[in-house]
Design a protein around this motif. Structure first.
Motif, mmCIF file in Angstrom:
data_model
loop_
_atom_site.group_PDB
_atom_site.id
_atom_site.type_symbol
_atom_site.label_atom_id
_atom_site.label_comp_id
_atom_site.label_asym_id
_atom_site.label_seq_id
_atom_site.Cartn_x
_atom_site.Cartn_y
_atom_site.Cartn_z
ATOM 1 N N PHE A 82 0.820 -1.209 0.000
ATOM 2 C CA PHE A 82 0.000 0.000 0.000
ATOM 3 C C PHE A 82 0.857 1.263 0.000
ATOM 4 N N THR A 83 1.864 1.296 0.856
ATOM 5 C CA THR A 83 2.691 2.500 0.901
ATOM 6 C C THR A 83 3.540 2.642 -0.356
ATOM 7 N N SER A 84 3.877 1.526 -1.009
ATOM 8 C CA SER A 84 4.654 1.591 -2.250
ATOM 9 C C SER A 84 3.822 2.155 -3.391
ATOM 10 N N ILE A 85 2.564 1.723 -3.514
ATOM 11 C CA ILE A 85 1.735 2.210 -4.622
ATOM 12 C C ILE A 85 1.208 3.610 -4.348
ATOM 13 N N ALA A 86 1.026 3.939 -3.071
ATOM 14 C CA ALA A 86 0.391 5.215 -2.748
ATOM 15 C C ALA A 86 1.345 6.394 -2.937
ATOM 16 N N ILE A 93 -12.671 0.928 -8.330
ATOM 17 C CA ILE A 93 -13.385 -0.356 -8.274
ATOM 18 C C ILE A 93 -13.228 -1.160 -9.552
ATOM 19 N N PHE A 94 -13.453 -0.519 -10.707
ATOM 20 C CA PHE A 94 -13.545 -1.262 -11.965
ATOM 21 C C PHE A 94 -12.280 -1.233 -12.814
ATOM 22 N N LEU A 95 -11.353 -0.332 -12.497
ATOM 23 C CA LEU A 95 -10.124 -0.256 -13.279
ATOM 24 C C LEU A 95 -8.894 -0.512 -12.417
ATOM 25 N N GLY A 96 -8.657 0.368 -11.456
ATOM 26 C CA GLY A 96 -7.423 0.305 -10.691
ATOM 27 C C GLY A 96 -7.249 -0.977 -9.896
ATOM 28 N N ALA A 97 -8.272 -1.375 -9.146
ATOM 29 C CA ALA A 97 -8.157 -2.581 -8.316
ATOM 30 C C ALA A 97 -8.036 -3.830 -9.174
ATOM 31 N N GLY A 157 -4.954 6.574 -7.003
ATOM 32 C CA GLY A 157 -6.236 6.975 -6.438
ATOM 33 C C GLY A 157 -7.369 6.521 -7.322
ATOM 34 N N ALA A 158 -7.067 6.136 -8.576
ATOM 35 C CA ALA A 158 -8.071 5.590 -9.490
ATOM 36 C C ALA A 158 -7.466 4.408 -10.255
ATOM 37 N N GLY A 211 -5.702 -3.228 -1.558
ATOM 38 C CA GLY A 211 -4.717 -2.149 -1.477
ATOM 39 C C GLY A 211 -5.111 -0.963 -2.330
ATOM 40 N N MET A 212 -5.657 -1.247 -3.536
ATOM 41 C CA MET A 212 -6.075 -0.156 -4.416
ATOM 42 C C MET A 212 -7.291 0.570 -3.856
ATOM 43 N N LEU A 213 -8.217 -0.160 -3.256
ATOM 44 C CA LEU A 213 -9.374 0.499 -2.649
ATOM 45 C C LEU A 213 -8.954 1.368 -1.466
#
Length: 559
Positions: A62-66, A94-98, A298-299, A329-331
């Motif tokens: 999470f901290t790496s992607i954020a 919801i529909f793309l990033g995650a 964030g998206a 993690g993406m959510l």
């Protein structure tokens, strides 16, 4: 009250998405199986391949992607109005990033922990693989240079953050030692580490540090050199020594920060002062396609595919953890982006104050303005809890810098993998080694960052957004071809790919036209190269896609 309803609605929507859509993709599309051996067990070496419990790996991932991106992007994008920004964060996450993050993690886990670029060679062909790796190298090169400069600027803007950010290193190393060498349960040591972090933040308020000029170098360039040395060391150390532990602390720090902001939100119940839609933002590019480029993390963000298939997959203990880490993690990043938007639209005292801050695109697009909108707006929420503005500013500035640092060293580590893969392909043995590849990564990024006295990375920043989203589109395309070959439903990745390739190509061509009109030969040339690489990779992949589809149809007819 409107800000509270938005927060609650978003959180509930993400919970529903995780338990239904995320579960559907995990069980029905990818058929996650805990019995499958993951690369962390197959190639366990105690350096890169380290089986890691899901809570710790979630913190690292999470901290790496954020990083700072889900703060910076939304803080800019609200200039077009808060409604478009919120909608893109919710539906994009919801529909793309995650989907993008989870699927990149899963196909890597089932391909020996190889990067998404490396996997494209097996799924598409070797030409696409080489082009993809070069594209990733270029994107990470910009990212490392830019984030080194971002951290340097943040240290200049918020000198109270310097002491706590650097003190986090020995705290994290101690935590890693206790957990992995002494066998301690992670909970108590991590809570003590978190408490120590807040002690250092309090000390930092009284010990702000301003870097002086050294040997003719500006303070900013001195910081960049120090940060590149740090990134080199962090990249070659065993992952459990520093990265995992520090990212675990950062994830706790973020959770505390978000809880404080949300608590302040519920107590203060601030009114939204920003416009729902703003069609008259002075100097701003068109909302379509640039909303979808400005809010990437964030998206949906292509960088995430390099993390999922770079560092995270090498620590994935079991496939059963993939949905929690990849999709969840993406959510979680979407929640951070949502809070950022609320801070930037309800953290100002009035519409006049908001309008003054977002008077024009050039004002909102400046780094200091992006960060200060979050830090200052968030601090106003924290004051409703009884904290002083000084303490609130310190807490949030350290949070932003800490997250930017996670992006810097994670990107450097991933760049090392990419350079090693390319060097092995071209039989350049010195660069295939851990130290040789890392040295190339940091030197190249430093040279870029040092152009024009520290503005090098920022010169290329306008292209980074489009390049990053292009990377996301290409990762989705590779996953789509993979699913087709496995005879699985492809719409979950095919539709996001189509949307992203249209949006990012539109933005890239718009940028190229602007650069050409400004007489900017460097950006025009680089943009054109990126466009050619993209078209080449898409054409190659579509040819394989069509061939596989025809073979599938033929086999169905024969059957």
């Amino acid at each position: 009250m409107g800000s509270i309803l938005i927060a609650l609605g978003t959180f509930v929507g993400f919970i529903i998405a995780y338990n239904f859509y995320g579960k559907y993709i995990s069980t029905r599309i990818f058929e996650v199986n805990p019995a499958n051996e993951t690369p962390s067990h197959q190639y366990k070496d105690g350096v890169d391949y380290v089986p890691t419990s899901s809570p710790i790996l979630f913190g690292h991932h999470f901290t790496s992607i954020a990083g700072a991106a889900p703060i910076v992007g939304p803080a800019i994008a609200v200039i077009w109005g808060w409604v478009p920004a919120i909608l893109w964060v919710i539906f994009g996450s919801i529909f793309l990033g995650a989907v993008h993050d989870f699927s990149s993690l899963m196909i890597s886990a089932r391909n020996e922990g190889k990067s998404i670029g490396e996997i494209s060679g097996n799924i598409v062909n070797n030409r696409v693989r080489t082009l993809f790796l070069l594209f990733i190298f270029f994107t990470l090169l910009i990212l490392i240079a830019v984030f080194a400069l971002i951290i340097a600027i943040l240290f200049e803007t918020y000198p109270q953050s310097v002491f706590p950010v650097w003190m986090e290193i020995p705290i994290a190393i101690t935590l890693g030692f206790l957990v992995y060498k002494k066998g301690k349960n992670v909970l108590i040591p991590s809570l003590i580490a978190l408490a120590l972090m807040y002690v250092t933040i309090w000390i930092g308020i009284y010990l702000p540090f301003k870097m002086p000029a050294i040997l003719g170098l500006s303070p900013r360039m001195v910081w960049v050199i120090i940060l590149m040395i740090y990134a080199y060391i962090a990249s070659v150390l065993p992952v459990w020594t520093l990265l995992q532990a520090r990212d675990f602390i950062n994830s706790h720090e973020l959770m505390v920060g978000l809880i404080l902001i949300i608590a302040g939100l519920f107590i203060a119940r601030p009114e939204i002062v920003a416009p729902a839609f703003n069609h008259n933002a002075a100097g701003a590019p068109p909302i379509i396609p640039f909303l979808f480029i400005t809010i990437a993390c964030g998206a949906i963000s292509g960088f995430h595919s390099t993390v999922s298939s770079g560092t995270t997959v090498k620590q994935l203990e079991s496939e059963k953890d993939a949905r929690f880490i990849g999709y969840g993690g993406m959510l979680a990043e979407g929640i951070l982006a949502t809070i950022t938007i609320l801070v930037c639209i309800a953290g100002f005292a009035s519409l006049e104050a908001w309008t003054s801050h977002y008077a024009s695109w050039s004002a909102a697009n400046g780094l200091a303005a992006k960060v200060s909108a979050f830090v200052e707006g968030g601090s106003s929420f924290l004051t409703s809890l009884g904290l002083t503005h000084t303490i609130g500013t310190a807490i949030l500035s350290v949070l932003v810098v800490s997250f930017a640092a996670t992006t810097l060293d994670s990107a450097t580590r991933i760049q090392r993998y990419v350079i090693s893969e390319l060097a092995s392909d071209f039989k350049i043995k010195p660069l295939a080694s851990k130290h040789g590849a890392t040295l190339v990564a940091v030197i190249a990024a430093f040279l870029l960052a040092s152009i024009n006295g520290g503005a090098g990375g920022m010169i290329l920043w306008p292209l980074f957004g489009a390049a990053n989203q292009m990377l996301a589109a290409l990762a989705l395309l590779v996953v789509t071809v993979y699913l087709l070959k496995k005879q699985k439903p492809i719409y979950v990745t095919m539709l996001p790919f189509i949307f992203m390739v249209i949006i990012e190509t539109w933005a890239l061509l718009y940028n190229i036209n602007q650069f050409y009109g400004q007489g900017n030969t460097l950006l025009t040339t680089i943009g054109a190269i990126l466009f050619v690489l993209e078209v080449w990779m898409v054409v190659e992949s579509c040819n394989v896609f069509n061939k596989t589809r025809k073979e599938e149809l033929s086999s169905n007819i024969s059957a």
